[in-house]
Scaffold this motif. Structure first.
Motif, PDB file in Angstrom:
ATOM      1  N   VAL A 188      42.332 -19.630 -19.030  1.00  0.00           N
ATOM      2  CA  VAL A 188      40.988 -19.299 -19.389  1.00  0.00           C
ATOM      3  C   VAL A 188      40.055 -20.038 -18.640  1.00  0.00           C
ATOM      4  N   GLU A 189      40.087 -21.255 -17.944  1.00  0.00           N
ATOM      5  CA  GLU A 189      39.364 -22.073 -17.315  1.00  0.00           C
ATOM      6  C   GLU A 189      39.600 -21.502 -15.831  1.00  0.00           C
ATOM      7  N   LYS A 190      40.692 -20.972 -15.282  1.00  0.00           N
ATOM      8  CA  LYS A 190      40.735 -20.538 -14.138  1.00  0.00           C
ATOM      9  C   LYS A 190      40.127 -18.927 -13.943  1.00  0.00           C
ATOM     10  N   VAL A 191      40.093 -18.311 -14.915  1.00  0.00           N
ATOM     11  CA  VAL A 191      39.701 -16.866 -14.625  1.00  0.00           C
ATOM     12  C   VAL A 191      38.231 -16.918 -15.129  1.00  0.00           C
ATOM     13  N   SER A 192      37.600 -17.808 -16.074  1.00  0.00           N
ATOM     14  CA  SER A 192      36.255 -17.780 -16.594  1.00  0.00           C
ATOM     15  C   SER A 192      35.430 -18.381 -15.474  1.00  0.00           C
ATOM     16  N   GLY A 193      36.101 -19.344 -14.753  1.00  0.00           N
ATOM     17  CA  GLY A 193      35.361 -20.335 -13.959  1.00  0.00           C
ATOM     18  C   GLY A 193      34.584 -21.500 -14.612  1.00  0.00           C
ATOM     19  N   GLY A 194      34.820 -21.785 -15.786  1.00  0.00           N
ATOM     20  CA  GLY A 194      34.112 -22.629 -16.539  1.00  0.00           C
ATOM     21  C   GLY A 194      35.390 -23.389 -17.342  1.00  0.00           C
ATOM     22  N   SER A 195      34.732 -24.335 -18.122  1.00  0.00           N
ATOM     23  CA  SER A 195      35.783 -25.258 -19.208  1.00  0.00           C
ATOM     24  C   SER A 195      36.005 -24.326 -20.249  1.00  0.00           C
ATOM     25  N   ALA A 200      34.613 -21.038 -25.076  1.00  0.00           N
ATOM     26  CA  ALA A 200      34.809 -20.848 -26.693  1.00  0.00           C
ATOM     27  C   ALA A 200      33.363 -21.144 -27.231  1.00  0.00           C
ATOM     28  N   LYS A 201      32.529 -21.932 -26.778  1.00  0.00           N
ATOM     29  CA  LYS A 201      31.042 -22.039 -27.311  1.00  0.00           C
ATOM     30  C   LYS A 201      30.545 -20.836 -27.052  1.00  0.00           C
ATOM     31  N   ALA A 202      30.444 -20.282 -26.028  1.00  0.00           N
ATOM     32  CA  ALA A 202      29.608 -19.083 -25.709  1.00  0.00           C
ATOM     33  C   ALA A 202      30.119 -17.745 -26.286  1.00  0.00           C
ATOM     34  N   ARG A 203      31.503 -17.620 -26.368  1.00  0.00           N
ATOM     35  CA  ARG A 203      31.799 -16.351 -26.905  1.00  0.00           C
ATOM     36  C   ARG A 203      32.571 -16.423 -28.113  1.00  0.00           C
ATOM     37  N   ILE A 204      32.616 -17.623 -28.835  1.00  0.00           N
ATOM     38  CA  ILE A 204      33.266 -17.492 -30.167  1.00  0.00           C
ATOM     39  C   ILE A 204      32.312 -18.231 -31.030  1.00  0.00           C
ATOM     40  N   LEU A 208      29.105 -16.566 -33.989  1.00  0.00           N
ATOM     41  CA  LEU A 208      29.623 -16.672 -35.390  1.00  0.00           C
ATOM     42  C   LEU A 208      28.722 -17.845 -36.067  1.00  0.00           C
ATOM     43  N   GLY A 209      27.988 -18.511 -35.268  1.00  0.00           N
ATOM     44  CA  GLY A 209      26.829 -19.488 -35.921  1.00  0.00           C
ATOM     45  C   GLY A 209      27.697 -20.694 -36.693  1.00  0.00           C
ATOM     46  N   MET A 210      28.867 -21.100 -35.685  1.00  0.00           N
ATOM     47  CA  MET A 210      29.611 -22.311 -35.847  1.00  0.00           C
ATOM     48  C   MET A 210      29.322 -23.489 -35.238  1.00  0.00           C
ATOM     49  N   VAL A 272      33.124 -11.201 -33.242  1.00  0.00           N
ATOM     50  CA  VAL A 272      33.715 -11.558 -31.884  1.00  0.00           C
ATOM     51  C   VAL A 272      34.997 -10.662 -31.720  1.00  0.00           C
ATOM     52  N   GLY A 273      35.028  -9.921 -30.602  1.00  0.00           N
ATOM     53  CA  GLY A 273      36.046  -9.145 -30.171  1.00  0.00           C
ATOM     54  C   GLY A 273      36.514  -7.854 -30.939  1.00  0.00           C
ATOM     55  N   GLY A 274      35.940  -7.701 -31.934  1.00  0.00           N
ATOM     56  CA  GLY A 274      36.001  -6.121 -32.705  1.00  0.00           C
ATOM     57  C   GLY A 274      37.324  -6.149 -33.202  1.00  0.00           C
ATOM     58  N   ALA A 275      37.778  -4.989 -33.827  1.00  0.00           N
ATOM     59  CA  ALA A 275      38.893  -4.801 -34.686  1.00  0.00           C
ATOM     60  C   ALA A 275      40.102  -4.982 -33.669  1.00  0.00           C
ATOM     61  N   GLN A 276      40.004  -4.926 -32.241  1.00  0.00           N
ATOM     62  CA  GLN A 276      40.907  -4.882 -31.465  1.00  0.00           C
ATOM     63  C   GLN A 276      41.635  -6.547 -31.355  1.00  0.00           C
ATOM     64  N   LEU A 277      40.572  -7.470 -31.274  1.00  0.00           N
ATOM     65  CA  LEU A 277      41.131  -8.662 -31.478  1.00  0.00           C
ATOM     66  C   LEU A 277      41.707  -9.142 -32.825  1.00  0.00           C
ATOM     67  N   VAL A 278      41.191  -8.653 -33.906  1.00  0.00           N
ATOM     68  CA  VAL A 278      41.827  -8.973 -34.992  1.00  0.00           C
ATOM     69  C   VAL A 278      43.321  -8.452 -35.237  1.00  0.00           C
TER      70      VAL A 278
END
Length: 544
Positions: A188-195, A200-204, A208-210, A272-278
């Motif tokens: 994840v870090e290699k591909v996204s360029g961040g930690s 996880a904070k930005a995308r999840i 979701l308001g967590m 987050v991720g839609g039905a495909q992720l689920v």
């Protein structure tokens, strides 16, 4: 009043329930957790929800013994341990949706420092625990790294990169591996360029308001309202049990039971991720031969009282966790604890029993009824699983049988000749013992088969021949085998001496580790091979 409010109806129901002498679900849960509702002991936070609506949020026990702070179900933060893995899986699947990687990619494309074992290990192998990679936590422990030490992802990667072999060929078997999810976070870090934490904070978490959830990748970071973790230290006292390890992916998510309800809601109305992720997270893995697994991607897939249950437990340092849902009932339960001697998985299922009373197709398992055995001692002995590197003993004491392993001792309740209930609260399937084998069911995992082996019986002279110094390049550690008072002791780096039991021919065991001697054609001992369940086959060469 023609249209009474929902609150009025609820209050009326409570009054009627009390009048009838029936305990409400909230009262039943309070009774269940009453042993842990002490101001001077750590405990648990519990939350239950249905169809997106909260049923219960309650804390029991202390979040901090030092400062006398009680657990608050809304805001007290716990380390989730391996319950974190589902968030790592979600991060990978989001990157798949972004078109930045594929599930069948060879992981060495992203992490070229890993050894080439002659066959590709894919991202999906990591997600389903079928990679065969040795568990980095075992490797670090055997190398002398304690929970209180500062240990980073770079340290873990270096330990994995030193390994010259696998537990098994990728895709041929299932073995739960923290290494797989550590590496997924690195990808994840290699591909996204961040930690991993930032992704996880930005995308999840933020979508979701967590707001009370984060990934802790720096042990010095102050986490607001986090519960400290403790272990029992005598009959009525506790000692702190925390960790300074900074690896992410396999664990490190800090969260609350209230925030976990928000994550669970995403499986019914996915933001987050839609039905495909689920769908992808809950799709069962398969071995190369088509054998289905009880593990999806970051989630355990099982059944409970006739209904599908999707869950994941966690345990790290003094923290323990469980998050489960019964999809058909849209019922979810989270239990987070800050002491390691509790069973949040069992407690979560008991809470589900309370809130779904009368809705399960199968009744709760009846207490196992023991039947008399003609000769209990015939089942006693030493049992060995070579592939998984696990040693178990069955002991006959005072007419009872006991199943023992590292840190574990359970009574085997005979329910028929050769059939025994090991843990009737967690599985309805009995362990089966024949004259030569022991087959043990494990919730959420394939059954484990052990072969009966003859107990070891080395003479003092033979034990003296084992004594010496052994070095492992894979563990970057030296082990000393010493003969003392007629018994063999193994000195493990930084963890002192441990007495070794001669488990079976040319094999010794202590505290979860099994070592088997290697000899040359003349019978001279040239080294050892170490096994610890999730990491097996590490070579130790005799140096003296």
């Amino acid at each position: 009043m023609k249209n009474p409010s929902r609150l009025s109806l609820l209050l009326s129901a409570l009054v009627l329930a009390h009048a009838a002498g029936a305990a409400t679900p909230v009262e039943q849960v309070a009774t269940l957790f009453a042993p842990y509702a002490k101001a001077d002991a750590p405990g648990c936070a519990v939350s239950a929800w249905r169809d997106g609506k909260p049923l219960l949020e309650q804390g029991y026990g202390a979040a901090s013994l030092e400062y006398g702070v009680a657990i608050d179900a809304q805001h007290t933060v716990f380390d989730l341990g391996s319950t974190s893995k589902q968030f790592t899986a979600a991060a990978i699947l989001l990157l798949v949706q972004d078109g930045k990687l594929k599930l069948d990619d060879d992981i060495r494309h992203y992490l070229p420092q890993l050894p080439d074992y002659g066959t590709p290990i894919t991202i999906d192998h990591l997600l389903h625990h079928t990679s065969g990679l040795r568990d980095y936590m075992v490797l670090l422990n055997l190398g002398g790294v304690a929970l209180g030490d500062v240990s980073t992802s770079a340290d873990a990667l270096a330990a994995v990169a030193r390994q010259q072999g696998l537990n098994f060929q990728p895709g041929s078997a299932y073995a739960y591996s923290n290494t797989g999810y550590l590496l997924l976070a690195q990808i994840v870090e290699k591909v996204s360029g961040g930690s991993m934490a930032a992704f996880a904070k930005a995308r999840i978490f933020e979508p979701l308001g967590m707001s009370d959830t984060r990934i802790l990748d720096d042990h010095d970071t102050v986490v607001a309202r986090r519960a400290s973790a403790y272990r029992p230290n005598g009959p009525a006292s506790f000692a702190r049990l925390m960790s300074n390890w900074e690896q992410t992916g396999d664990g490190a998510v800090q969260s609350t039971v209230a925030d976990l309800a928000k994550w669970d809601a995403n499986f019914y109305q996915p933001i987050v991720g839609g039905a495909q992720l689920v769908e992808q997270m809950q799709a069962a893995g398969k071995l190369n031969d088509g054998t289905p697994l009880n593990y999806g991607r970051g989630l355990m897939l099982d059944s409970y009282r006739g209904l599908d249950v999707v869950s994941h437990a966690g345990a790290f340092a003094g923290y323990k966790a469980e998050l489960l849902r019964l999809p058909k009932l849209k019922l979810g339960v989270a239990v987070l604890c800050n002491r390691p001697d509790l069973d949040p998985s069992g407690l979560a299922r008991r809470v589900a029993d309370i809130y779904a009373a009368g809705e399960f197709p199968v009744a709760a398992a009846a207490e196992a009824q023991a039947v008399p055995l003609a000769d209990p001692a015939r089942y006693a002995g030493v049992y060995w699983n070579a592939r998984e590197g696990m040693l178990r003993r069955v002991e006959a004491l005072d007419g009872k049988l006991w199943y023992t392993g590292p840190g574990m001792k359970q009574e085997l309740l005979p329910v028929g000749e050769g059939r025994f209930m090991r843990d009737p609260k967690r599985t309805a399937k009995p362990a089966v013992i024949t004259d030569r084998t022991l087959v043990v069911e494990r919730p959420g995992e394939p059954a484990a088969r052990f072969d009966k082996v003859a107990a070891g019986s080395m003479t003092p002279e033979q034990l003296a021949a084992v004594a010496g110094t052994y070095f492992s390049a894979e563990l970057n550690a030296t082990f000393d085998m010493r003969l003392k008072d007629g018994k063999l002791w193994m000195a493990v780096p930084r963890f002192g001496e441990q007495p070794m039991s001669n488990a079976f021919a040319d094999a010794f065991s202590a505290s979860g580790i099994v070592v088997r001697l290697e000899r040359n054609k003349a019978g001279k001992i040239t080294g050892m091979v170490a096994y610890m369940g999730r990491a097996n086959g590490m070579k130790l060469v005799r140096r003296g």
